[in-house]
Design a protein around this motif. Structure first.
Motif, PDB file in Angstrom:
ATOM      1  N   VAL A  43       0.838  -1.197   0.000  1.00 40.13           N
ATOM      2  CA  VAL A  43       0.000   0.000   0.000  1.00 40.13           C
ATOM      3  C   VAL A  43       0.873   1.247   0.000  1.00 40.13           C
ATOM      4  N   ALA A  44       1.964   1.216   0.750  1.00 41.11           N
ATOM      5  CA  ALA A  44       2.856   2.374   0.812  1.00 41.11           C
ATOM      6  C   ALA A  44       3.486   2.668  -0.546  1.00 41.11           C
ATOM      7  N   LEU A  45       3.769   1.653  -1.321  1.00 42.18           N
ATOM      8  CA  LEU A  45       4.393   1.863  -2.632  1.00 42.18           C
ATOM      9  C   LEU A  45       3.382   2.087  -3.751  1.00 42.18           C
ATOM     10  N   GLY A  46       2.164   1.906  -3.509  1.00 42.10           N
ATOM     11  CA  GLY A  46       1.167   2.131  -4.556  1.00 42.10           C
ATOM     12  C   GLY A  46      -0.202   1.732  -4.089  1.00 42.10           C
ATOM     13  N   MET A  47      -0.606   0.595  -4.535  1.00 45.57           N
ATOM     14  CA  MET A  47      -1.884   0.024  -4.127  1.00 45.57           C
ATOM     15  C   MET A  47      -1.782  -1.466  -4.332  1.00 45.57           C
ATOM     16  N   VAL A  48      -2.700  -2.208  -3.768  1.00 46.23           N
ATOM     17  CA  VAL A  48      -2.664  -3.659  -3.933  1.00 46.23           C
ATOM     18  C   VAL A  48      -3.373  -3.987  -5.241  1.00 46.23           C
ATOM     19  N   PHE A  49      -2.575  -4.257  -6.267  1.00 49.78           N
ATOM     20  CA  PHE A  49      -3.126  -4.547  -7.583  1.00 49.78           C
ATOM     21  C   PHE A  49      -2.197  -5.547  -8.232  1.00 49.78           C
ATOM     22  N   PHE A  50      -2.527  -6.810  -8.129  1.00 42.32           N
ATOM     23  CA  PHE A  50      -1.686  -7.850  -8.691  1.00 42.32           C
ATOM     24  C   PHE A  50      -2.469  -8.582  -9.768  1.00 42.32           C
ATOM     25  N   HIS A  51      -1.963  -8.555 -10.956  1.00 37.95           N
ATOM     26  CA  HIS A  51      -2.605  -9.224 -12.078  1.00 37.95           C
ATOM     27  C   HIS A  51      -1.578 -10.172 -12.662  1.00 37.95           C
ATOM     28  N   GLU A  52      -1.906 -11.462 -12.700  1.00 38.46           N
ATOM     29  CA  GLU A  52      -0.946 -12.492 -13.086  1.00 38.46           C
ATOM     30  C   GLU A  52      -0.140 -12.192 -14.351  1.00 38.46           C
ATOM     31  N   PRO A  53      -0.781 -11.864 -15.509  1.00 42.55           N
ATOM     32  CA  PRO A  53       0.025 -11.640 -16.714  1.00 42.55           C
ATOM     33  C   PRO A  53       0.999 -10.479 -16.571  1.00 42.55           C
ATOM     34  N   VAL A  54       0.621  -9.448 -15.817  1.00 40.85           N
ATOM     35  CA  VAL A  54       1.514  -8.298 -15.638  1.00 40.85           C
ATOM     36  C   VAL A  54       2.692  -8.686 -14.768  1.00 40.85           C
ATOM     37  N   VAL A  55       2.433  -9.422 -13.680  1.00 39.17           N
ATOM     38  CA  VAL A  55       3.495  -9.810 -12.755  1.00 39.17           C
ATOM     39  C   VAL A  55       4.497 -10.722 -13.438  1.00 39.17           C
ATOM     40  N   ARG A  56       4.029 -11.563 -14.353  1.00 32.03           N
ATOM     41  CA  ARG A  56       4.918 -12.516 -15.010  1.00 32.03           C
ATOM     42  C   ARG A  56       5.779 -11.883 -16.098  1.00 32.03           C
ATOM     43  N   HIS A  57       5.407 -10.732 -16.587  1.00 31.94           N
ATOM     44  CA  HIS A  57       6.193 -10.085 -17.644  1.00 31.94           C
ATOM     45  C   HIS A  57       7.516  -9.617 -17.034  1.00 31.94           C
ATOM     46  N   PRO A  58       8.652 -10.030 -17.610  1.00 30.79           N
ATOM     47  CA  PRO A  58       9.943  -9.743 -16.975  1.00 30.79           C
ATOM     48  C   PRO A  58      10.278  -8.253 -16.858  1.00 30.79           C
ATOM     49  N   ASN A  59       9.771  -7.433 -17.750  1.00 31.10           N
ATOM     50  CA  ASN A  59      10.091  -6.007 -17.708  1.00 31.10           C
ATOM     51  C   ASN A  59       8.899  -5.153 -17.315  1.00 31.10           C
ATOM     52  N   ALA A  60       7.913  -5.743 -16.638  1.00 30.47           N
ATOM     53  CA  ALA A  60       6.684  -5.020 -16.302  1.00 30.47           C
ATOM     54  C   ALA A  60       6.970  -3.773 -15.470  1.00 30.47           C
ATOM     55  N   VAL A  61       7.810  -3.907 -14.460  1.00 28.12           N
ATOM     56  CA  VAL A  61       8.092  -2.764 -13.594  1.00 28.12           C
ATOM     57  C   VAL A  61       8.805  -1.664 -14.379  1.00 28.12           C
ATOM     58  N   GLU A  62       9.741  -2.035 -15.225  1.00 23.24           N
ATOM     59  CA  GLU A  62      10.464  -1.047 -16.032  1.00 23.24           C
ATOM     60  C   GLU A  62       9.513  -0.301 -16.958  1.00 23.24           C
ATOM     61  N   TRP A  63       8.636  -1.034 -17.632  1.00 20.78           N
ATOM     62  CA  TRP A  63       7.683  -0.402 -18.546  1.00 20.78           C
ATOM     63  C   TRP A  63       6.715   0.511 -17.799  1.00 20.78           C
ATOM     64  N   LEU A  64       6.185   0.024 -16.681  1.00 21.48           N
ATOM     65  CA  LEU A  64       5.262   0.849 -15.893  1.00 21.48           C
ATOM     66  C   LEU A  64       5.978   2.069 -15.326  1.00 21.48           C
TER      67      LEU A  64
END
Length: 195
Positions: A43-64
């Motif tokens: 919650v401190a870093l954003g919000m609780v939002f976990f979506h399987e395909p996004v989490v599995r993408h290796p560069n998801a954090v970089e792109w976001l």
């Protein structure tokens, strides 16, 4: 001048600003997941939002991350234009607004912020996007939604190009060790002179 009147009345579309908030929150939540933080950390870093395909993408954090930087850089530049600030201040506001979320995230996690590390372009991309936004709105008189989209694309394209072609920041000195030393001194309650 017509462009000045338009710039003081119209703001960047609200949907683009909210998209920046959502993208930043999802990126923060994914970072919390990567770092195995608890629910409070998520919650401190954003919000609780976990979506399987996004989490599995290796560069998801970089792109976001870079999408958030792009969206917030345009929003910050827009606010400065709306208030009639100088071009230099527009660019500064774009860079600060675009990078402060990542800066705070890195500080909260105890990392040296990416924008202070030698490496692929990061803050420079938000400067470029802010400049593109200012040129499109003030110099060319484009609609802000179109200008914002173009600025976002410019920011993301420059960041991706710097990663793809391994274009590094021009700093001759990597300040990361000095920043880490200051952080360690602050943690231990001593000053650099009292080491």
């Amino acid at each position: 001048m017509l462009v000045e009147a338009q710039a003081t009345v119209l703001e960047l579309p609200f949907a683009l600003e909210m998209l920046g908030v959502v993208v930043g929150a999802v990126g923060g939540a994914l970072t919390a997941c990567e770092r195995k933080l608890d629910i409070v950390g998520g919650v401190a870093l954003g919000m609780v939002f976990f979506h399987e395909p996004v989490v599995r993408h290796p560069n998801a954090v970089e792109w976001l991350n870079i999408l958030g930087v792009a969206l917030f850089a345009a929003a910050g530049a827009d606010k400065a234009i709306v208030f009639g600030l100088s071009p230099a201040t527009v660019l500064l506001m774009g860079v600060l607004t675009g990078n402060d979320g990542g800066l705070l995230r890195d500080i909260v996690l105890g990392d040296v912020p990416k924008m202070f590390q030698k490496g692929n372009w990061y803050a420079l991309c938000s400067l470029f996007g802010s400049l593109a936004y200012w040129l499109c709105v003030v110099s060319l008189g484009w609609q802000k939604g179109v200008a914002g989209t173009l600025a976002d694309i410019a920011t993301i394209a420059l960041r991706r190009a710097s990663l793809h072609f391994n274009i590094q920041s021009p700093a001759d000195v990597d300040l990361t060790p000095r920043v880490r030393e200051s952080i360690e001194c602050a943690k231990s309650g001593r000053t650099r002179e009292n080491k």
